[in-house]
Design a protein around this motif. Structure first.
Motif, PDB file in Angstrom:
ATOM      1  N   ASN A 120      61.016  73.123  -3.270  1.00 38.95           N
ATOM      2  CA  ASN A 120      60.497  74.332  -3.916  1.00 38.95           C
ATOM      3  C   ASN A 120      59.157  74.081  -4.025  1.00 38.95           C
ATOM      4  N   ASP A 121      58.592  75.258  -4.515  1.00 41.87           N
ATOM      5  CA  ASP A 121      56.819  75.199  -4.774  1.00 41.87           C
ATOM      6  C   ASP A 121      56.340  74.106  -5.435  1.00 41.87           C
ATOM      7  N   GLU A 122      56.973  73.676  -6.248  1.00 39.86           N
ATOM      8  CA  GLU A 122      56.576  72.504  -7.206  1.00 39.86           C
ATOM      9  C   GLU A 122      56.478  71.519  -6.372  1.00 39.86           C
ATOM     10  N   ASP A 123      57.273  71.188  -5.407  1.00 41.95           N
ATOM     11  CA  ASP A 123      56.940  69.866  -4.537  1.00 41.95           C
ATOM     12  C   ASP A 123      55.666  70.003  -3.803  1.00 41.95           C
ATOM     13  N   CYS A 124      55.155  71.017  -3.792  1.00 45.29           N
ATOM     14  CA  CYS A 124      53.913  71.271  -3.052  1.00 45.29           C
ATOM     15  C   CYS A 124      52.723  71.147  -3.870  1.00 45.29           C
ATOM     16  N   ASN A 125      52.963  71.080  -4.991  1.00 41.52           N
ATOM     17  CA  ASN A 125      51.587  70.985  -6.161  1.00 41.52           C
ATOM     18  C   ASN A 125      50.703  69.826  -5.655  1.00 41.52           C
ATOM     19  N   ASP A 126      49.512  70.205  -5.510  1.00 41.04           N
ATOM     20  CA  ASP A 126      48.280  69.506  -4.853  1.00 41.04           C
ATOM     21  C   ASP A 126      47.305  69.238  -6.049  1.00 41.04           C
ATOM     22  N   ASP A 127      47.774  69.634  -7.377  1.00 40.37           N
ATOM     23  CA  ASP A 127      46.883  69.492  -8.611  1.00 40.37           C
ATOM     24  C   ASP A 127      45.871  70.046  -8.499  1.00 40.37           C
ATOM     25  N   ASN A 128      45.720  71.331  -7.589  1.00 43.15           N
ATOM     26  CA  ASN A 128      44.189  71.950  -7.576  1.00 43.15           C
ATOM     27  C   ASN A 128      44.663  73.616  -8.021  1.00 43.15           C
ATOM     28  N   GLU A 129      44.085  73.917  -9.292  1.00 40.49           N
ATOM     29  CA  GLU A 129      44.427  75.048  -9.566  1.00 40.49           C
ATOM     30  C   GLU A 129      43.705  76.227  -8.834  1.00 40.49           C
ATOM     31  N   THR A 162      44.328  76.555  -5.472  1.00 37.53           N
ATOM     32  CA  THR A 162      45.141  76.712  -4.269  1.00 37.53           C
ATOM     33  C   THR A 162      46.461  77.363  -4.912  1.00 37.53           C
ATOM     34  N   GLU A 163      47.091  78.186  -4.006  1.00 39.68           N
ATOM     35  CA  GLU A 163      48.559  78.700  -4.047  1.00 39.68           C
ATOM     36  C   GLU A 163      49.546  77.908  -3.591  1.00 39.68           C
ATOM     37  N   ASP A 164      50.314  77.170  -4.138  1.00 46.51           N
ATOM     38  CA  ASP A 164      51.234  76.104  -3.583  1.00 46.51           C
ATOM     39  C   ASP A 164      52.436  76.621  -3.128  1.00 46.51           C
ATOM     40  N   VAL A 165      52.714  76.838  -1.833  1.00 45.60           N
ATOM     41  CA  VAL A 165      54.279  77.222  -1.506  1.00 45.60           C
ATOM     42  C   VAL A 165      55.005  76.499  -0.399  1.00 45.60           C
ATOM     43  N   CYS A 166      56.365  76.222  -0.720  1.00 45.67           N
ATOM     44  CA  CYS A 166      57.198  75.545  -0.112  1.00 45.67           C
ATOM     45  C   CYS A 166      57.837  76.559   0.996  1.00 45.67           C
ATOM     46  N   GLU A 167      57.497  76.418   2.163  1.00 46.57           N
ATOM     47  CA  GLU A 167      58.232  77.305   3.317  1.00 46.57           C
ATOM     48  C   GLU A 167      59.511  76.713   3.874  1.00 46.57           C
ATOM     49  N   ASN A 168      60.507  77.609   4.083  1.00 44.94           N
ATOM     50  CA  ASN A 168      61.917  76.951   4.319  1.00 44.94           C
ATOM     51  C   ASN A 168      62.494  75.922   3.463  1.00 44.94           C
ATOM     52  N   PRO A 169      62.449  76.309   1.966  1.00 46.90           N
ATOM     53  CA  PRO A 169      62.555  75.337   1.195  1.00 46.90           C
ATOM     54  C   PRO A 169      64.080  74.643   1.145  1.00 46.90           C
ATOM     55  N   GLY A 170      64.145  73.274   1.226  1.00 47.22           N
ATOM     56  CA  GLY A 170      65.338  72.729   1.337  1.00 47.22           C
ATOM     57  C   GLY A 170      65.863  72.260   2.831  1.00 47.22           C
ATOM     58  N   THR A 171      65.247  72.708   4.034  1.00 51.58           N
ATOM     59  CA  THR A 171      65.504  72.684   5.059  1.00 51.58           C
ATOM     60  C   THR A 171      64.508  71.620   5.820  1.00 51.58           C
ATOM     61  N   PHE A 172      65.014  70.831   7.067  1.00 46.77           N
ATOM     62  CA  PHE A 172      64.140  69.940   7.585  1.00 46.77           C
ATOM     63  C   PHE A 172      62.960  70.965   8.286  1.00 46.77           C
ATOM     64  N   ASP A 173      63.045  72.096   8.257  1.00 51.32           N
ATOM     65  CA  ASP A 173      61.759  72.784   8.747  1.00 51.32           C
ATOM     66  C   ASP A 173      60.824  73.124   7.819  1.00 51.32           C
TER      67      ASP A 173
END
Length: 362
Positions: free
Chosen positions: A229-238, A240-251
């Motif tokens: 999910n997007d939260e997994d991509c959080n870089d602690d930088n307000e 940036t917009e943190d987005v998980c592409e193809n969430p939950g897949t090996f891609d």
């Protein structure tokens, strides 16, 4: 003493060779009953994913250390030596209907199957219904089945990717399902790696949808999932917009796209600029205002605008950005209440205006 040293060197050599062997082991242990029946559809997916494969007949299991492979793939057949094949100890893709109870995927009722007079479809957990077989029946006239982990029978830790589909809202279980490492199985064992069960076993009749599902199943076991999910991509930088592409897949992968601004203050400080100036007969000054457009998004951008703001209303005249007084606008303004003078306004209504009061002699 020399002999002991040589023995020690030999032991170290064996250790190093064993380590190198484990690091560079073949990616996939493809386990089946007879190596004459390797499925080209399966091999095609492994090749596409860049995975090397060693085909292992079930009678050879005891000669292999399955921990040296990235994953174990078990084809659909009645195997020998299954007691020596604890697939739950390794990252595994299981396309076998026969040992659900033994391997702990299900309870005593085992793995179920479904067939139809129409080509079978599955319900994707996150994306609708797709057909997985090109036809409904074998040339013999028998319906082509797929297999599933029934909801009432499967180990609780399995999460479905594709579910049975019978043309209505009811489904019975997982046709494709994943259990994470550390999952407690129905046989009391705990998985030593991620397991993906894949029940669309008649590969000769796969649609592209079925092939894609198998590729996803293998990928989830063979490769790390970067984000769910997007939260997994959080870089602690307000910013940036943190987005998980193809969430939950090996891609899956993370993007952290820059946000230019979160509010107007980040674009600049509003305020007056430049010198005061005259407009009409009043004093004005330019005011610069900064704006964050689409604030807090990757489409955000800063802009600014300048407007002339009234600073002072002049009662007489404005000159060089300041209010100035006019001495007289007409002769009446020069009246000194002396009837023996002629009262005159010179340059009336201007900054240079002034009064004269000329004496009348007679």
């Amino acid at each position: 003493m020399r002999i002991k040293k040589e023995v020690l060197c030999f032991i170290v050599f064996l250790f190093i060779m064993g380590f190198v062997s484990s690091v560079y082991a073949t990616d996939v242990a493809y386990i089946l009953k007879d190596d004459r029946f390797v499925r080209e559809e399966i091999m095609g997916v492994f090749s596409e994913l860049g995975l090397s494969v060693e085909v292992i007949e079930d009678t050879q299991i005891l000669t292999k250390n399955l921990a040296n492979y990235k994953l174990v793939f078990v084809d659909d057949a009645i195997l020998r030596k299954t007691s020596k094949l604890p697939v739950y100890n390794y990252p595994s893709v299981i396309m076998n209907r026969n040992y659900g109870q033994e391997w702990g995927l299900t309870d005593d009722d085992g793995i179920s199957h479904l067939a139809s007079t129409a080509p079978l479809s599955v319900r994707l957990v996150d994306n609708g219904v797709v057909q997985v077989y090109t036809q409904a029946k074998f040339p013999s006239g028998i319906s082509i089945p797929y297999f599933y982990l029934g909801d009432l029978n499967k180990a609780p830790g399995f999460t479905g990717i594709a579910r049975t589909y019978t043309g209505n809202a009811f489904d019975f279980g997982d046709v494709v399902s994943v259990a994470e490492e550390g999952t407690r199985l129905q046989n009391g064992k705990t998985t030593g790696g991620k397991i993906c069960f894949f029940g669309i076993a008649e590969t000769k009749y796969w649609t592209e949808n079925a092939r894609d599902l198998f590729k996803e199943c293998v990928g989830l076991v063979a490769f790390e999932v970067e984000c769910d999910n997007d939260e997994d991509c959080n870089d602690d930088n307000e910013h940036t917009e943190d987005v998980c592409e193809n969430p939950g897949t090996f891609d899956s992968f993370c993007t952290n796209e820059e946000i230019e601004c979160l509010n107007d203050n980040e674009c600049g400080e509003d305020g007056f600029i430049g010198n005061r100036f005259c407009s009409g007969n009043d004093v004005y000054q330019d005011f610069k205002e900064f704006t964050c457009n689409n604030e807090g998004t990757v489409e955000s951008f800063c802009s600014d605008g300048t407007n002339a703001i009234l600073k002072e209303e002049c009662s007489d005249l404005c000159l060089n950005g300041e209010c100035v007084s006019v001495e007289c606008n007409n002769n009446e303004d020069c009246n000194d209440s002396n009837e023996r003078t002629i009262d005159t306004c010179i340059n009336p209504g201007t900054f240079d205006s002034f009064c004269t009061n000329e004496e009348i002699t007679c």
